[in-house]
Design an enzyme around this catalytic site. Structure first.
Site, short mmCIF file in Angstrom:
data_model
loop_
_atom_site.label_atom_id
_atom_site.label_comp_id
_atom_site.label_asym_id
_atom_site.label_seq_id
_atom_site.Cartn_x
_atom_site.Cartn_y
_atom_site.Cartn_z
N SER A 47 17.08 -0.40 8.85
CA SER A 47 16.53 0.65 8.15
C SER A 47 17.22 2.02 8.27
CB SER A 47 15.04 1.17 9.10
OG SER A 47 14.73 2.48 8.70
N TYR A 52 10.66 2.45 17.46
CA TYR A 52 11.36 1.94 16.25
C TYR A 52 12.52 2.38 15.72
CZ TYR A 52 11.13 0.92 11.34
OH TYR A 52 11.31 0.39 9.99
P1 NAD Z 1 5.19 -5.35 6.36
O1 NAD Z 1 4.29 -5.03 7.49
O2 NAD Z 1 4.77 -5.60 5.14
O3 NAD Z 1 6.02 -6.61 6.83
C1 NAD Z 1 6.27 -6.85 8.09
C2 NAD Z 1 6.02 -8.22 8.39
O4 NAD Z 1 6.58 -8.49 9.65
C3 NAD Z 1 4.55 -8.70 8.08
O5 NAD Z 1 4.33 -9.64 7.20
C4 NAD Z 1 4.12 -9.34 9.65
O6 NAD Z 1 3.08 -10.12 9.55
C5 NAD Z 1 5.44 -9.61 9.98
N1 NAD Z 1 5.58 -9.87 11.52
C6 NAD Z 1 5.12 -8.79 12.62
N2 NAD Z 1 5.20 -9.19 13.74
C7 NAD Z 1 5.73 -10.54 13.59
C8 NAD Z 1 5.98 -11.36 14.52
N3 NAD Z 1 6.17 -11.21 15.97
N4 NAD Z 1 6.66 -12.60 13.92
C9 NAD Z 1 6.75 -12.82 12.83
N5 NAD Z 1 6.45 -12.10 11.89
C10 NAD Z 1 6.03 -10.78 12.51
O7 NAD Z 1 6.37 -4.02 5.95
P2 NAD Z 1 7.58 -4.32 5.59
O8 NAD Z 1 7.88 -2.89 4.95
O9 NAD Z 1 7.82 -5.38 4.47
O10 NAD Z 1 8.62 -4.39 6.57
C11 NAD Z 1 9.70 -5.51 6.86
C12 NAD Z 1 11.01 -4.87 7.38
O11 NAD Z 1 11.49 -3.97 6.59
C13 NAD Z 1 10.69 -4.50 8.88
O12 NAD Z 1 11.52 -5.10 9.60
C14 NAD Z 1 10.57 -2.90 8.63
O13 NAD Z 1 11.06 -2.33 9.70
C15 NAD Z 1 11.85 -2.66 7.57
N6 NAD Z 1 11.80 -1.57 6.75
C16 NAD Z 1 10.71 -1.29 5.99
C17 NAD Z 1 10.61 -0.24 5.23
C18 NAD Z 1 9.73 0.34 4.39
O14 NAD Z 1 9.94 1.60 3.76
N7 NAD Z 1 9.05 -0.38 3.96
C19 NAD Z 1 11.96 0.61 5.59
C20 NAD Z 1 12.94 0.38 6.36
C21 NAD Z 1 12.84 -0.85 7.07
#
Ligand code: NAD
Length: 269
Positions: free
Chosen positions: A154, A167
């Protein structure tokens, strides 16, 4: 279109929604067989829907339930995938979540939960993937590398985030875990990099974009003046998993529309 990941097996954790789903679709279009990991029985329908979309578009894969924070489940996922497909070529360590709280009110449970999924989950999956990469070694027809890992970090691996210490700590931890194992396994032809998204439109940050006012406020942090989409990350993941990036390992690649450019300084100082 040339399929740069043809015949390769990719595990994408947390792929039933958001960025993980987007990355799974992009890797499948590039020819990879994708394992759509999801954590619990309740996420199976969403994972199956992502898989159905991929199959309709001509791709291949399976959905697979495994909580990445649980060692026995992760070990079983990797051994099941190797038993079914022969090996694993690509791991996208994407699963992640938030449990936000002012620091003095943050419970140990909130701290441990976020570190457990975001950091320990990446450790467990990377360890099992690397064991398989070392066992198989380089197979030139598949890739110049013995294996590729993409860690979903991130912008908060470098931007401090008040109210989100668990986080931000998990993402800062990913940065140095990724670089340490990239250093350790480069001689074995294993490439490990991070993607550091800025604001990507997914369920994790819905409150930041689901009203015009929230979106306007978010855009003050994004010089490029648009919120990112899972596809922005998917395209980069294909490149990082392919031999087009063969000389890149240990890199944190920021995909953030300029969020890390200190936009507050554009009109100050
Ligand atoms: P999201 O909530 O759609 O996806 C997260 C996924 O992780 C979900 O599908 C959830 O079911 C899964 N998950 C949670 N706990 C789990 C576990 N114990 N085992 C397996 N799967 C599990 O959100 P996203 O934005 O798609 O996030 C995906 C990644 O991207 C994360 O690591 C998040 O920190 C990172 N991220 C997202 C953003 C953003 O702006 N959306 C920015 C920076 C980083």
């Amino acid at each position: 279109m040339e399929k740069k990941l043809q015949g390769q097996i990719a595990i994408i954790t947390g792929a039933s929604s958001g960025i993980g789903a987007g990355v799974a679709k992009s890797l499948a279009v590039a020819g990879a067989t994708v394992v759509i990991n999801h954590p619990v029985a309740a996420t199976k329908p969403a994972a199956d829907a992502v898989l159905a979309e991929i199959i309709t578009a001509g791709g291949t894969g399976i959905s697979y339930q495994c909580d990445v924070s649980k060692e026995d489940e992760v070990v079983k996922m990797f051994s099941d995938v190797v038993a079914q497909f022969g090996t694993v070529d690509i791991l996208v360590n994407n699963a992640g979540l938030q449990r936000d709280s002012p620091f003095t009110e943050m419970t140990l449970e909130q701290w441990n939960f976020v570190i457990g999924v975001n950091l320990t989950g990446q450790f467990l999956c990377a360890r099992e993937a690397i064991k398989e990469f070392l066992r198989r070694g380089v197979v030139a027809e598949r890739s110049s590398a013995a294996g590729k890992i993409i860690c979903m970090s991130s912008v908060h691996e470098v931007i401090p985030w008040a109210g989100h210490a668990n986080y931000a700590a998990s993402k800062g931890g990913i940065m140095l875990m990724m670089k340490s194992i990239a250093q350790e396994f480069a001689p074995k032809k294993i490439r490990i990099n991070s993607i550091c998204p800025g604001a990507i439109q997914t369920p994790i940050n819905k409150a930041a974009w689901d009203t015009p006012q929230a979106l306007q406020s978010l855009l003050t942090l994004i010089p490029y003046q648009r919120i990112g989409q899972p596809d922005d990350i998917g395209k980069a993941a294909v490149w990082l998993a392919s031999d087009d990036s063969d000389y890149i390992t240990g890199a944190s690649i920021f995909i953030d529309g300029g969020m890390t450019l200190y936009p507050g300084f554009s009109t100050n100082g």
